[in-house]
Design a protein around this motif. Structure first.
Motif, short mmCIF file in Angstrom:
data_model
loop_
_atom_site.label_atom_id
_atom_site.label_comp_id
_atom_site.label_asym_id
_atom_site.label_seq_id
_atom_site.Cartn_x
_atom_site.Cartn_y
_atom_site.Cartn_z
N ALA A 13 0.76 -1.41 -0.13
CA ALA A 13 -0.23 0.05 -0.21
C ALA A 13 0.98 1.22 -0.10
O ALA A 13 1.84 1.42 0.75
N ILE A 14 0.66 2.43 -0.63
CA ILE A 14 1.11 3.36 -0.80
C ILE A 14 0.33 4.56 -0.03
O ILE A 14 -1.05 4.54 -0.80
N PHE A 15 0.73 5.31 0.53
CA PHE A 15 -0.09 6.53 1.02
C PHE A 15 0.63 7.72 0.72
O PHE A 15 1.59 8.03 1.20
N PRO A 16 0.14 8.32 -0.27
CA PRO A 16 0.71 9.81 -0.75
C PRO A 16 0.54 10.91 0.48
O PRO A 16 -0.55 10.91 0.78
N THR A 17 1.65 11.47 0.81
CA THR A 17 1.54 12.59 1.72
C THR A 17 2.45 13.67 1.34
O THR A 17 3.31 13.47 0.66
N PHE A 18 2.07 14.98 1.77
CA PHE A 18 2.23 15.93 1.51
C PHE A 18 2.79 17.01 2.79
O PHE A 18 2.26 16.77 3.67
N SER A 19 3.64 17.79 2.58
CA SER A 19 4.08 18.82 3.67
C SER A 19 2.80 19.73 3.47
O SER A 19 1.99 19.89 2.95
N ASP A 20 3.06 20.75 4.75
CA ASP A 20 1.88 21.72 4.75
C ASP A 20 2.11 22.74 3.50
O ASP A 20 0.92 23.49 3.19
N ALA A 21 3.12 22.83 2.98
CA ALA A 21 3.35 23.93 1.94
C ALA A 21 3.21 23.10 0.42
O ALA A 21 3.07 23.63 -0.45
N GLY A 22 2.83 21.60 0.61
CA GLY A 22 2.57 21.03 -0.70
C GLY A 22 3.88 20.41 -0.94
O GLY A 22 4.94 20.96 -0.48
N GLY A 23 3.86 19.17 -1.50
CA GLY A 23 5.29 18.76 -1.93
C GLY A 23 5.67 17.84 -0.82
O GLY A 23 4.84 17.23 0.05
N PRO A 24 6.80 16.92 -1.32
CA PRO A 24 7.20 15.74 -0.18
C PRO A 24 7.54 16.32 1.23
O PRO A 24 7.84 17.58 1.36
N LEU A 25 7.40 15.36 2.17
CA LEU A 25 7.96 15.94 3.52
C LEU A 25 9.28 15.63 3.81
O LEU A 25 9.95 15.05 3.02
N ALA A 26 9.99 16.54 4.64
CA ALA A 26 11.25 16.26 5.09
C ALA A 26 11.30 14.93 5.87
O ALA A 26 10.24 14.44 6.24
#
Length: 123
Positions: free
Chosen positions: A68-81
Motif C-alpha cells: 500500500a502507498i499513502f501519498p503524503t504532503f508537507s503543509d506547503a505541498g510537496g514531499p515531507l522532510a
C-alpha cells in the motif's frame, strides 16, 4: 503493457506533483493481511513502472504479497522532510496494525501491480 500501478502513479503525479510515498508491505492471507515492513520514498516523477517498483520492494527480502502507498504532503505541498516522513509513517503503521481496513486509506496493490481493496468478511 501498463498495469494499475503505472496508471495510478501517472495520475497521482499529474494531480499533485512531487510527494512522499509512505509504503507498507503486507502478506495477504486467506481472510486478512499481516503487515511485514514499511518505508517511505520521495516521488519526483511519474516514470517509475511496476517492474522497477517490484524490484525495489523485493530488495527488502520480505515475503510480501501486497503493498500500500499513502501519498503524503508537507503543509506547503510537496514531499515531507525525513523527520516528518518518519513520523507520518509511524502513524500510518499504527492505524494499519490496529485496524487492517485502514490499508484502504492508501492505494493497495498486489504483486502483479493490480489495485486491490481489503473487504470485510462476514463472520
Amino acid at each position: 503493457m501498463a498495469v494499475d500501478f503505472d496508471r495510478w502513479i501517472e495520475s497521482q503525479f499529474a494531480a499533485s506533483g512531487p510527494f512522499t510515498a509512505l509504503i507498507i508491505l503486507v502478506k495477504i492471507e486467506s481472510t486478512t493481511i499481516r503487515p511485514l515492513g514499511s518505508s517511505y520514498a520521495t516521488v519526483i516523477g511519474s516514470d517509475l513502472r511496476w517492474a522497477g517498483m517490484r524490484r525495489l520492494l523485493d530488495g527488502s527480502k520480505l515475503p510480501w504479497s501486497g503493498m500500500a502507498i499513502f501519498p503524503t504532503f508537507s503543509d506547503a505541498g510537496g514531499p515531507l522532510a525525513d523527520e516528518g516522513a518518519r513520523r507520518r509513517l509511524a502513524e500510518v503503521q499504527k492505524r494499519v496494525i490496529a485496524d487492517h481496513a485502514a490499508i484502504n486509506e492508501g492505494f493497495f496493490f498486489d504483486r502483479l501491480g493490480r489495485m486491490i481493496r481489503l473487504e470485510e468478511v462476514a463472520s
